[in-house]
Write a protein that holds these residues in place. Structure first.
Motif, PDB file in Angstrom:
ATOM      1  N   TRP A 109       0.850  -1.190   0.000  1.00 28.60           N
ATOM      2  CA  TRP A 109       0.000   0.000   0.000  1.00 28.60           C
ATOM      3  C   TRP A 109       0.887   1.242   0.000  1.00 28.60           C
ATOM      4  O   TRP A 109       1.780   1.372   0.818  1.00 28.60           O
ATOM      5  CB  TRP A 109      -0.885   0.017   1.246  1.00 28.60           C
ATOM      6  N   CYS A 110       0.622   2.166  -0.904  1.00 29.56           N
ATOM      7  CA  CYS A 110       1.418   3.386  -0.991  1.00 29.56           C
ATOM      8  C   CYS A 110       0.770   4.490  -0.150  1.00 29.56           C
ATOM      9  O   CYS A 110      -0.417   4.784  -0.302  1.00 29.56           O
ATOM     10  CB  CYS A 110       1.554   3.838  -2.445  1.00 29.56           C
ATOM     11  N   THR A 111       1.567   5.082   0.739  1.00 27.63           N
ATOM     12  CA  THR A 111       1.097   6.179   1.577  1.00 27.63           C
ATOM     13  C   THR A 111       1.785   7.469   1.147  1.00 27.63           C
ATOM     14  O   THR A 111       2.879   7.450   0.590  1.00 27.63           O
ATOM     15  CB  THR A 111       1.419   5.922   3.065  1.00 27.63           C
ATOM     16  N   VAL A 112       1.132   8.592   1.421  1.00 30.99           N
ATOM     17  CA  VAL A 112       1.695   9.890   1.063  1.00 30.99           C
ATOM     18  C   VAL A 112       2.055  10.630   2.344  1.00 30.99           C
ATOM     19  O   VAL A 112       1.176  11.036   3.098  1.00 30.99           O
ATOM     20  CB  VAL A 112       0.707  10.717   0.214  1.00 30.99           C
ATOM     21  N   GLY A 113       3.337  10.742   2.604  1.00 26.48           N
ATOM     22  CA  GLY A 113       3.811  11.489   3.760  1.00 26.48           C
ATOM     23  C   GLY A 113       3.971  10.659   5.016  1.00 26.48           C
ATOM     24  O   GLY A 113       3.566   9.503   5.107  1.00 26.48           O
ATOM     25  N   HIS A 114       4.587  11.304   6.007  1.00 30.43           N
ATOM     26  CA  HIS A 114       4.943  10.643   7.262  1.00 30.43           C
ATOM     27  C   HIS A 114       3.722  10.212   8.074  1.00 30.43           C
ATOM     28  O   HIS A 114       3.659   9.077   8.565  1.00 30.43           O
ATOM     29  CB  HIS A 114       5.824  11.582   8.096  1.00 30.43           C
ATOM     30  N   ALA A 115       2.747  11.103   8.227  1.00 29.67           N
ATOM     31  CA  ALA A 115       1.584  10.779   9.061  1.00 29.67           C
ATOM     32  C   ALA A 115       0.781   9.616   8.481  1.00 29.67           C
ATOM     33  O   ALA A 115       0.332   8.731   9.214  1.00 29.67           O
ATOM     34  CB  ALA A 115       0.695  12.019   9.237  1.00 29.67           C
ATOM     35  N   GLU A 116       0.603   9.602   7.160  1.00 32.28           N
ATOM     36  CA  GLU A 116      -0.115   8.493   6.518  1.00 32.28           C
ATOM     37  C   GLU A 116       0.643   7.188   6.703  1.00 32.28           C
ATOM     38  O   GLU A 116       0.060   6.136   6.937  1.00 32.28           O
ATOM     39  CB  GLU A 116      -0.310   8.784   5.022  1.00 32.28           C
ATOM     40  N   GLN A 163      -1.166  -2.627  11.317  1.00 25.71           N
ATOM     41  CA  GLN A 163      -0.601  -3.974  11.450  1.00 25.71           C
ATOM     42  C   GLN A 163      -1.484  -5.032  10.798  1.00 25.71           C
ATOM     43  O   GLN A 163      -1.964  -5.953  11.450  1.00 25.71           O
ATOM     44  CB  GLN A 163      -0.335  -4.299  12.911  1.00 25.71           C
ATOM     45  N   ILE A 164      -1.682  -4.895   9.522  1.00 21.41           N
ATOM     46  CA  ILE A 164      -2.561  -5.790   8.777  1.00 21.41           C
ATOM     47  C   ILE A 164      -1.734  -6.921   8.163  1.00 21.41           C
ATOM     48  O   ILE A 164      -0.780  -6.657   7.442  1.00 21.41           O
ATOM     49  CB  ILE A 164      -3.279  -5.020   7.649  1.00 21.41           C
ATOM     50  N   PRO A 165      -2.108  -8.170   8.447  1.00 25.19           N
ATOM     51  CA  PRO A 165      -1.410  -9.276   7.785  1.00 25.19           C
ATOM     52  C   PRO A 165      -1.566  -9.151   6.271  1.00 25.19           C
ATOM     53  O   PRO A 165      -2.614  -8.727   5.776  1.00 25.19           O
ATOM     54  CB  PRO A 165      -2.122 -10.525   8.311  1.00 25.19           C
ATOM     55  N   HIS A 166      -0.561  -9.475   5.548  1.00 22.42           N
ATOM     56  CA  HIS A 166      -0.563  -9.466   4.083  1.00 22.42           C
ATOM     57  C   HIS A 166      -0.596  -8.060   3.492  1.00 22.42           C
ATOM     58  O   HIS A 166      -0.957  -7.892   2.331  1.00 22.42           O
ATOM     59  CB  HIS A 166      -1.715 -10.303   3.509  1.00 22.42           C
ATOM     60  N   MET A 167      -0.282  -7.026   4.294  1.00 24.63           N
ATOM     61  CA  MET A 167      -0.213  -5.668   3.745  1.00 24.63           C
ATOM     62  C   MET A 167       1.001  -4.961   4.325  1.00 24.63           C
ATOM     63  O   MET A 167       1.202  -4.954   5.534  1.00 24.63           O
ATOM     64  CB  MET A 167      -1.477  -4.859   4.058  1.00 24.63           C
ATOM     65  N   GLU A 168       1.820  -4.393   3.428  1.00 26.83           N
ATOM     66  CA  GLU A 168       2.962  -3.593   3.836  1.00 26.83           C
ATOM     67  C   GLU A 168       2.773  -2.184   3.299  1.00 26.83           C
ATOM     68  O   GLU A 168       2.189  -1.986   2.235  1.00 26.83           O
ATOM     69  CB  GLU A 168       4.258  -4.194   3.304  1.00 26.83           C
ATOM     70  N   CYS A 169       3.278  -1.225   4.035  1.00 22.38           N
ATOM     71  CA  CYS A 169       3.110   0.181   3.676  1.00 22.38           C
ATOM     72  C   CYS A 169       4.382   0.711   3.024  1.00 22.38           C
ATOM     73  O   CYS A 169       5.483   0.465   3.519  1.00 22.38           O
ATOM     74  CB  CYS A 169       2.783   0.996   4.920  1.00 22.38           C
ATOM     75  N   ARG A 170       4.233   1.416   1.920  1.00 17.69           N
ATOM     76  CA  ARG A 170       5.344   2.013   1.191  1.00 17.69           C
ATOM     77  C   ARG A 170       5.109   3.516   1.117  1.00 17.69           C
ATOM     78  O   ARG A 170       4.096   3.953   0.599  1.00 17.69           O
ATOM     79  CB  ARG A 170       5.444   1.449  -0.230  1.00 17.69           C
ATOM     80  N   ARG A 171       6.055   4.285   1.604  1.00 17.15           N
ATOM     81  CA  ARG A 171       5.897   5.738   1.687  1.00 17.15           C
ATOM     82  C   ARG A 171       6.343   6.437   0.409  1.00 17.15           C
ATOM     83  O   ARG A 171       7.344   6.073  -0.206  1.00 17.15           O
ATOM     84  CB  ARG A 171       6.711   6.261   2.865  1.00 17.15           C
ATOM     85  N   ALA A 172       5.597   7.476   0.043  1.00 20.85           N
ATOM     86  CA  ALA A 172       5.943   8.349  -1.075  1.00 20.85           C
ATOM     87  C   ALA A 172       5.685   9.787  -0.637  1.00 20.85           C
ATOM     88  O   ALA A 172       5.002  10.029   0.360  1.00 20.85           O
ATOM     89  CB  ALA A 172       5.112   8.007  -2.305  1.00 20.85           C
ATOM     90  N   SER A 173       6.209  10.737  -1.389  1.00 18.37           N
ATOM     91  CA  SER A 173       6.038  12.139  -1.010  1.00 18.37           C
ATOM     92  C   SER A 173       4.816  12.780  -1.658  1.00 18.37           C
ATOM     93  O   SER A 173       4.416  13.873  -1.272  1.00 18.37           O
ATOM     94  CB  SER A 173       7.292  12.934  -1.365  1.00 18.37           C
ATOM     95  N   SER A 174       4.216  12.099  -2.652  1.00 21.34           N
ATOM     96  CA  SER A 174       3.054  12.675  -3.345  1.00 21.34           C
ATOM     97  C   SER A 174       2.240  11.561  -4.000  1.00 21.34           C
ATOM     98  O   SER A 174       2.712  10.431  -4.158  1.00 21.34           O
ATOM     99  CB  SER A 174       3.518  13.656  -4.423  1.00 21.34           C
ATOM    100  N   VAL A 175       1.012  11.907  -4.405  1.00 19.28           N
ATOM    101  CA  VAL A 175       0.168  10.957  -5.136  1.00 19.28           C
ATOM    102  C   VAL A 175       0.863  10.559  -6.434  1.00 19.28           C
ATOM    103  O   VAL A 175       0.866   9.387  -6.822  1.00 19.28           O
ATOM    104  CB  VAL A 175      -1.223  11.571  -5.417  1.00 19.28           C
TER     105      VAL A 175
END
Length: 141
Positions: A92-99, A107-119
């Motif tokens: 899952w792609c997140t935008v920014g630190h807070a997201e 902490q969802i099984p089978h989901m990892e978060c990937r940070r980006a600076s913009s949509v």
């Protein structure tokens, strides 16, 4: 009446949309749609959202987003992507630190978060297969 879809979860065409929906539905709405605990607003999803809705199988991006959005999305597509990974993990792609903090805390099984600076960077990550999905406001598509 709205002239554009308000919100959408976007994924790669070869991503398992049913799996993404199932994983997101496991999260309590109060955790998924609230950003207050992370000192932000509209992190990952708009705080005004109350529920996720799975669209019918016959509903595709052209029908949902209409032709002008479809043309913009077509410009982003490239080549024939490989089949999705067999482990079923969602990036899952997140935008920014807070997201990113909110996503990590779920902490969802089978989901990892990937940070980006913009949509736009998230869309690039999806195109490079570094992420599978992100949530955007309809006006950002």
């Amino acid at each position: 009446l709205l002239k554009e879809p308000r919100h959408a979860v976007i994924s790669r065409k070869d991503a398992d949309s049913e799996q993404i929906y199932k994983v997101l539905k496991q999260i309590p709405d109060s955790d998924l749609f609230s950003s207050a605990a992370f000192g932000g607003k509209d992190l990952m999803f708009s705080d005004s959202i109350t529920d996720l809705m799975e669209l019918p199988k016959i509903m595709d991006s052209f029908l949902y987003l209409r032709e002008d959005y479809h043309e913009a999305m077509r410009a982003l597509r490239a080549g024939n992507p490989p089949a999705p990974p067999q482990d079923g993990k969602i990036e899952w792609c997140t935008v920014g630190h807070a997201e990113q903090q909110k996503c990590d805390s779920l902490q969802i099984p089978h989901m990892e978060c990937r940070r980006a600076s913009s949509v736009e960077e998230c869309i690039q990550k999806i195109m490079r297969k570094e992420a599978d999905a992100l949530a955007v406001d309809g006006g950002q598509v």
